[in-house]
Design a protein around this motif. Structure first.
Motif, PDB file in Angstrom:
ATOM      1  N   TRP A  55       5.915  55.428  40.245  1.00  0.00           N
ATOM      2  CA  TRP A  55       5.993  55.250  39.127  1.00  0.00           C
ATOM      3  C   TRP A  55       5.248  56.119  37.824  1.00  0.00           C
ATOM      4  O   TRP A  55       4.351  57.282  38.674  1.00  0.00           O
ATOM      5  CB  TRP A  55       4.719  54.323  38.859  1.00  0.00           C
ATOM      6  CG  TRP A  55       5.345  52.962  38.846  1.00  0.00           C
ATOM      7  CD1 TRP A  55       5.020  51.762  40.326  1.00  0.00           C
ATOM      8  CD2 TRP A  55       6.238  51.666  38.121  1.00  0.00           C
ATOM      9  NE1 TRP A  55       6.078  50.642  39.935  1.00  0.00           N
ATOM     10  CE2 TRP A  55       6.253  50.938  38.734  1.00  0.00           C
ATOM     11  CE3 TRP A  55       7.141  51.541  36.820  1.00  0.00           C
ATOM     12  CZ2 TRP A  55       7.202  49.032  38.268  1.00  0.00           C
ATOM     13  CZ3 TRP A  55       7.671  50.843  36.154  1.00  0.00           C
ATOM     14  CH2 TRP A  55       7.856  49.906  37.063  1.00  0.00           C
ATOM     15  N   GLU A 103      13.119  48.756  34.024  1.00  0.00           N
ATOM     16  CA  GLU A 103      11.886  48.104  34.096  1.00  0.00           C
ATOM     17  C   GLU A 103      11.722  47.560  32.897  1.00  0.00           C
ATOM     18  O   GLU A 103      12.428  47.065  32.436  1.00  0.00           O
ATOM     19  CB  GLU A 103      10.811  49.746  33.193  1.00  0.00           C
ATOM     20  CG  GLU A 103      11.294  50.211  34.448  1.00  0.00           C
ATOM     21  CD  GLU A 103      11.897  51.693  34.084  1.00  0.00           C
ATOM     22  OE1 GLU A 103      11.890  52.734  34.126  1.00  0.00           O
ATOM     23  OE2 GLU A 103      13.135  51.829  33.371  1.00  0.00           O
ATOM     24  N   CYS A 136      10.213  54.188  36.449  1.00  0.00           N
ATOM     25  CA  CYS A 136       9.783  54.069  38.281  1.00  0.00           C
ATOM     26  C   CYS A 136      11.213  54.816  38.172  1.00  0.00           C
ATOM     27  O   CYS A 136      12.288  54.914  37.305  1.00  0.00           O
ATOM     28  CB  CYS A 136      10.267  52.616  38.170  1.00  0.00           C
ATOM     29  SG  CYS A 136      11.924  51.390  37.946  1.00  0.00           S
ATOM     30  N   CYS A 188      10.040  46.738  38.260  1.00  0.00           N
ATOM     31  CA  CYS A 188      11.145  48.082  38.483  1.00  0.00           C
ATOM     32  C   CYS A 188      12.094  46.759  39.357  1.00  0.00           C
ATOM     33  O   CYS A 188      12.145  46.685  40.133  1.00  0.00           O
ATOM     34  CB  CYS A 188      10.781  48.620  38.643  1.00  0.00           C
ATOM     35  SG  CYS A 188      12.603  49.649  38.645  1.00  0.00           S
TER      36      CYS A 188
END
Length: 124
Positions: free
Chosen positions: A36, A6, A96, A22
């Motif tokens: 997320w 990320e 993520c 990401c």
């Protein structure tokens, strides 16, 4: 195997915007449902948004609906989270996550791979 990194976090004033990215490595990103999540100090990790492998299906937590937008670029192996109208309560580490399957899901246990997270701090 999928590795996730990320970026894009930082400090922003309330009402401002940030875009998280990401970057995914591995052959399976384009067929993976993605999500997320976020975790604030002293709180459990919570769902923020999810997207299907082709980007056609998305889902959001009620707390971010209308302010955040999840998207993906499979050609670039990258997932995004556009965050607008940020509030102090959005302050958290954002993660993520990737699934081994094509659909998105709202529960963290449905995800197989996780990034290290990026800090988002919203000042009042």
């Amino acid at each position: 195997q999928v590795q996730l990194v990320e970026s894009g976090g930082g400090l922003v004033q309330a009402g401002g915007s940030l875009r998280l990215s990401c970057a995914a490595s591995g052959r399976t990103f384009s067929s993976s449902g993605m999500g997320w999540f976020r975790q604030a100090p002293g709180k459990e990790r919570e769902f923020v948004a999810t997207i299907s492998w082709d980007g056609r299906s998305t889902n959001y937590a009620d707390s971010v609906k209308g302010r955040f937008t999840i998207s993906r670029d499979n050609a670039k192996n990258t997932l995004y989270l556009q965050m607008n109208s940020l509030k102090p309560e959005d302050t958290a580490v954002y993660y993520c996550a990737a699934r081994g399957r094509s659909g998105g899901r709202t529960t963290s246990t449905a995800y197989d791979y996780w990034g290290q997270g990026t800090q988002v701090t919203v000042s009042s």
